[in-house]
Scaffold this active site. Structure first.
Site, PDB file in Angstrom:
ATOM      1  N   GLY A 155      29.540 -85.422  14.981  1.00 35.28           N
ATOM      2  CA  GLY A 155      29.127 -86.723  14.480  1.00 35.28           C
ATOM      3  C   GLY A 155      29.552 -87.863  15.370  1.00 35.28           C
ATOM      4  O   GLY A 155      29.294 -89.022  15.065  1.00 35.28           O
TER       5      GLY A 155
ATOM      6  N   ALA B  69      22.716 -78.196  20.074  1.00 39.99           N
ATOM      7  CA  ALA B  69      22.640 -79.287  19.105  1.00 39.99           C
ATOM      8  C   ALA B  69      21.901 -78.839  17.855  1.00 39.99           C
ATOM      9  O   ALA B  69      20.913 -78.104  17.936  1.00 39.99           O
ATOM     10  CB  ALA B  69      21.923 -80.477  19.722  1.00 39.99           C
TER      11      ALA B  69
ATOM     12  N   THR C 112      21.733 -81.364  14.752  1.00 37.58           N
ATOM     13  CA  THR C 112      21.129 -82.673  14.453  1.00 37.58           C
ATOM     14  C   THR C 112      21.575 -83.712  15.473  1.00 37.58           C
ATOM     15  O   THR C 112      21.179 -84.857  15.391  1.00 37.58           O
ATOM     16  CB  THR C 112      21.540 -83.147  13.049  1.00 37.58           C
ATOM     17  OG1 THR C 112      22.972 -83.224  12.994  1.00 37.58           O
ATOM     18  CG2 THR C 112      21.059 -82.190  11.985  1.00 37.58           C
ATOM     19  N   SER C 113      22.409 -83.347  16.430  1.00 34.64           N
ATOM     20  CA  SER C 113      22.943 -84.314  17.389  1.00 34.64           C
ATOM     21  C   SER C 113      22.120 -84.299  18.669  1.00 34.64           C
ATOM     22  O   SER C 113      21.288 -83.436  18.872  1.00 34.64           O
ATOM     23  CB  SER C 113      24.390 -83.954  17.710  1.00 34.64           C
ATOM     24  OG  SER C 113      24.426 -82.801  18.528  1.00 34.64           O
TER      25      SER C 113
ATOM     26  N   ASP D 175      23.762 -80.888   7.307  1.00 32.70           N
ATOM     27  CA  ASP D 175      24.896 -80.135   7.830  1.00 32.70           C
ATOM     28  C   ASP D 175      25.997 -80.338   6.793  1.00 32.70           C
ATOM     29  O   ASP D 175      26.896 -81.127   6.982  1.00 32.70           O
ATOM     30  CB  ASP D 175      25.288 -80.699   9.200  1.00 32.70           C
ATOM     31  CG  ASP D 175      26.246 -79.783   9.939  1.00 32.70           C
ATOM     32  OD1 ASP D 175      26.615 -78.739   9.385  1.00 32.70           O
ATOM     33  OD2 ASP D 175      26.637 -80.129  11.068  1.00 32.70           O
TER      34      ASP D 175
ATOM     35  N   LYS E  32      30.577 -88.270  11.127  1.00 31.43           N
ATOM     36  CA  LYS E  32      30.175 -87.334  10.069  1.00 31.43           C
ATOM     37  C   LYS E  32      31.142 -87.440   8.894  1.00 31.43           C
ATOM     38  O   LYS E  32      30.723 -87.478   7.736  1.00 31.43           O
ATOM     39  CB  LYS E  32      30.146 -85.907  10.615  1.00 31.43           C
ATOM     40  CG  LYS E  32      29.712 -84.903   9.577  1.00 31.43           C
ATOM     41  CD  LYS E  32      29.580 -83.515  10.182  1.00 31.43           C
ATOM     42  CE  LYS E  32      28.342 -83.393  11.058  1.00 31.43           C
ATOM     43  NZ  LYS E  32      28.274 -82.095  11.741  1.00 31.43           N
TER      44      LYS E  32
END
Lengths: 501, 501
Positions: free
Chosen positions: B177, B205, B207-208, B265, B297
């Site tokens: 995050g 990755a 979601t990053s 996530d 995150k």
């Protein structure tokens, strides 16, 4: 950025069930300039409209770089033909996905957030995985009453809403889970014979072996557009048509495409689904039948009471009057399970045949009586007698034929090509019939896709049988499906339990 | 019933991302005899193995009735070639779907039910909508501690498990995050230079804009098989490779394919994902970095404490020692965000360049120090100094080069074709940098798919800037993506907030 160069459509005829998919060649200009990757959600614009589709990248000669293919549903939605052109562009991330993620993480959805989600769903902007995540996040009691109201209202507002210019407008619904419980065509025939207005829009099966629309379709056309429905209702006072053709609750129709393979039909969604379609169909008075039994959808009186409370509260908030009837859900109703087999039972009751299933007739009369009283067409306490008079006199049957004619013409339901009987393993008494297993077997035999497929029950709980006596028969259109269903039967002797005498 | 007649495979090259799909002509014998419909899950058997795939029915001449097509991932899984034959048969409904529906409806999953679900997921038997429903049903705190332990254990058991025949085996993980927080390659270089064994398997990755494997891949090959990884670790004491190539937690790799487009996530999945991979990789000592900040995150010390407790409990139950470090998650780390841009920062720190980002160096030293102490390679209180000595002397850099060489050869990260600078709107002081917006912009620019794409930050919170001074630059491989990211920048001035002086 714009929508890039036009691409020429090529018919690939790929049926992805109901997900809109666009196929583009890996070397097409828009893929390269936009950096699209497989599974991206893209906007597809044609002369007649635009949709959002999931991208599948193609690396073979089934498409040229200047061509595009569409899944069958996308092709239909855009109303395009071979050689037409489309433009493809990036679809911005959906704002409502933020609200969806919030719900998944356990936050409440307010009315605005719910509306944003439902509007995106109704417009076809949600990929299947978003729909599945939404359904799962709302199941298991995770929609509170206000969220259920918001979901229902948003579903109504996202689609067509009918106005009949009069009241009362009668409707009925069964919460389901009881195979063969096909009372609706009978209730509509009786209610309209009694002078009530009952424009019944029904659904196709979601997780069951038959929906009312599937059953009615074996006796008359059901895919009528709105002007046709109005003509039928003006002439006969009622109809039994498929609601999906009218777009009454398009968001609900989208959700069904994941609820069905997931086998899900949760409480909040169920209430929103049922009530949004009643309100959108212009109903003022809805009778709701909740069968309760250990293998029905609603398994206990406590669960039924909770569902009743929720249904009544949400309906009242949306201005819909409801009367709720709890009925016996211990075993299947009638003999047939599957579209055509259930239609045969309906016809036997309406035609007052000697062998007509008495349980189906009594249920239909009980519900019709309640509806007549609820809508003021019979005094309290006299509804069932009035309904019985209409059935016994043949007026309900004549009304049903007239409605079927108005919808496009009555027809006899089809019979399956292959039938196989399952016998009692021993002499004794029928101790139990499992609704869920009966449904599953009917589906394995091909229902509702094959209208004639399903299961025909020869016994009721409590019946005495001899060893080798027929318990039920499987009906299927292909030997493969008959075998497949029979394998399942062999592995599940508890479907119909015979207690040795 | 059997598996029907063989069908001849034809390469269609359709990339469905990671869902196994089989394409059959509407008139093929197996479709007709089995009554298959679009979206059915079917078993596909080839000479080298079998998979479960989703059926798409084709009604065009891209396939003959005796042919079958497969999506790219299915083609790879079955290791088939054009002209090979496959047999297709009905796949019985998965028993674990009953448990999945139970979870969706709010029931706890016991260890056996969790194992059944995870085994089906790991074997590729779950369609995307089942995966999405499972992820949504487990998010938002809906996995309790015992369920999280069961999920983690089932994930470990469903895949490969490495055994290094020695202890300690060091590992580290950052809960993520925080864009640009790419300490792992530096920590591995320092820890292995100190003599620790650290066979680091990293992920791409989800979601990053970059995973450690994506970043490392711009400097050396990371897709090594197990024998190759063993050779690297035997020779150099450590590695930085992609874990996905080794099948350490195949269920987790499947879940990622829906978590990524959903942008999910969640806590229980996160703990199971992280710890299952550590245990499967044979780690005995895992250092876990949890950055805490309003746009990280983990947003609060309270949330961090809950996550720590869960991580420690689950790890202890599985016999893994953990040390958890909470770090500052207020703003991105280093300058680059995106695989290659982050690699440049890593290299600048390892090469002790004058302009190397000090914040990245200090974090890497802090984590390396904690790991050295935790694994007994430095006395308590001396870890950071030991780590600094290894970095400043160039030993860590030489070790990193040796590891990269052993993995297949060091290379310099690529540079993007298009760069565009975003300037300060006024003179003042940088008040805040939003981690989430920075990540989103880097992704819109093409990261992590385009390794060179992303965002390069020229300022830190607290810096003074003149009007028009460069705040950050966008890097992209296509003009379309650069424009797309820039449109988003223009709509989100709060990405880097400049407070007027």
């Amino acid at each position: 950025m714009g929508a890039g160069h036009p691409l020429t459509l090529k018919w690939l005829g790929i049926d992805t069930y109901q997900e809109a998919v666009i196929y583009l060649h890996r070397d097409c200009e828009v893929c390269r300039s936009e950096g699209f990757e497989a599974q991206a959600r893209v906007r597809v614009e044609a002369a007649g409209g635009q949709i959002v589709a999931t991208l599948n990248v193609v690396d073979s000669d089934i498409l040229a770089p200047c061509e595009a293919g569409l899944s069958v549903v996308a092709w239909r939605q855009l109303r395009v033909a071979d050689g037409d052109t489309v433009r493809v562009s990036a679809e911005p991330p959906l704002d409502s996905l933020v609200a969806l993620r919030g719900k998944i993480y356990g936050r409440r959805l307010d009315a605005a957030a719910m509306r944003a989600i439902v509007d995106d769903i109704a417009a076809g902007r949600y990929a299947n995985i978003y729909l599945a995540a939404f359904v799962a996040a709302c199941a298991g009691g995770r929609l509170d009453v206000d969220e259920t109201v918001a979901l229902t209202r948003a579903m109504v507002d996202a689609g067509q809403r009918l106005d009949w210019g009069r009241a009362p407008i009668a409707d009925k619904h069964c919460v389901g889970g009881l195979p063969g419980n096909r009372t609706t065509p009978i209730v509509v025939a009786i209610a309209t014979a009694a002078g009530l207005t009952m424009p019944k829009t029904s659904s196709r099966a979601i997780t069951s072996p038959a929906g009312t629309a599937d059953t009615m379709e074996t006796m008359a056309p059901v895919e009528l557009d709105l002007p046709a429905i109005r003509r039928v209702v003006e002439r006969e006072g009622g109809c039994v048509v498929w609601g999906g053709a009218v777009g009454l609750s398009p968001a609900d129709d989208m959700l069904i495409r994941v609820e069905r393979p997931l086998g899900l039909d949760s409480e909040g969604q169920l209430v929103a689904s049922v009530l949004s379609k009643k309100v959108a169909a212009g109903a003022t008075h809805a009778l709701i039948d909740i069968p309760v039994g250990p293998t029905a959808k609603v398994r206990s009186p406590q669960a039924a009471a909770l569902l009743m409370t929720l249904l009544e509260h949400v309906a009242a908030t949306l201005g819909l009057s409801t009367r709720i009837v709890l009925s016996d859900g211990a075993q299947p109703v009638g003999r047939g399970v599957g579209p055509a087999l259930e239609a045969r039972d309906v016809l036997a009751v309406l035609r007052r045949e000697a062998g007509a299933p008495a349980d189906l007739a009594e249920r239909a009369l009980m519900l019709s009586g309640a509806l007549l009283e609820f809508c003021g067409a019979a005094a309290e306490g006299t509804g069932i007698a009035t309904a019985r008079g209409l059935l016994d006199s043949g007026r309900a049957w004549r009304k049903f034929l007239a409605i079927a004619d108005a919808q496009g013409g009555f027809r006899e339901p089809p019979r399956a090509a292959h039938v196989r009987v399952v016998d009692a393993p021993c002499a004794g008494r029928v101790g139990a019939i499992d609704n869920r297993l009966v449904s599953r077997i009917a589906k394995l035999a091909g229902a509702p896709r094959d209208a004639a497929a399903g299961l025909e029950l020869f016994v009721k709980v409590g019946d005495r049988v001899d060893a080798g006596a027929p318990l039920y028969a499987l009906h299927a259109e292909s030997p493969g499906e008959l075998d497949y269903a029979f394998d399942y039967v062999a592995a599940h002797p508890e479907t119909v339990v015979v207690l040795p005498a």
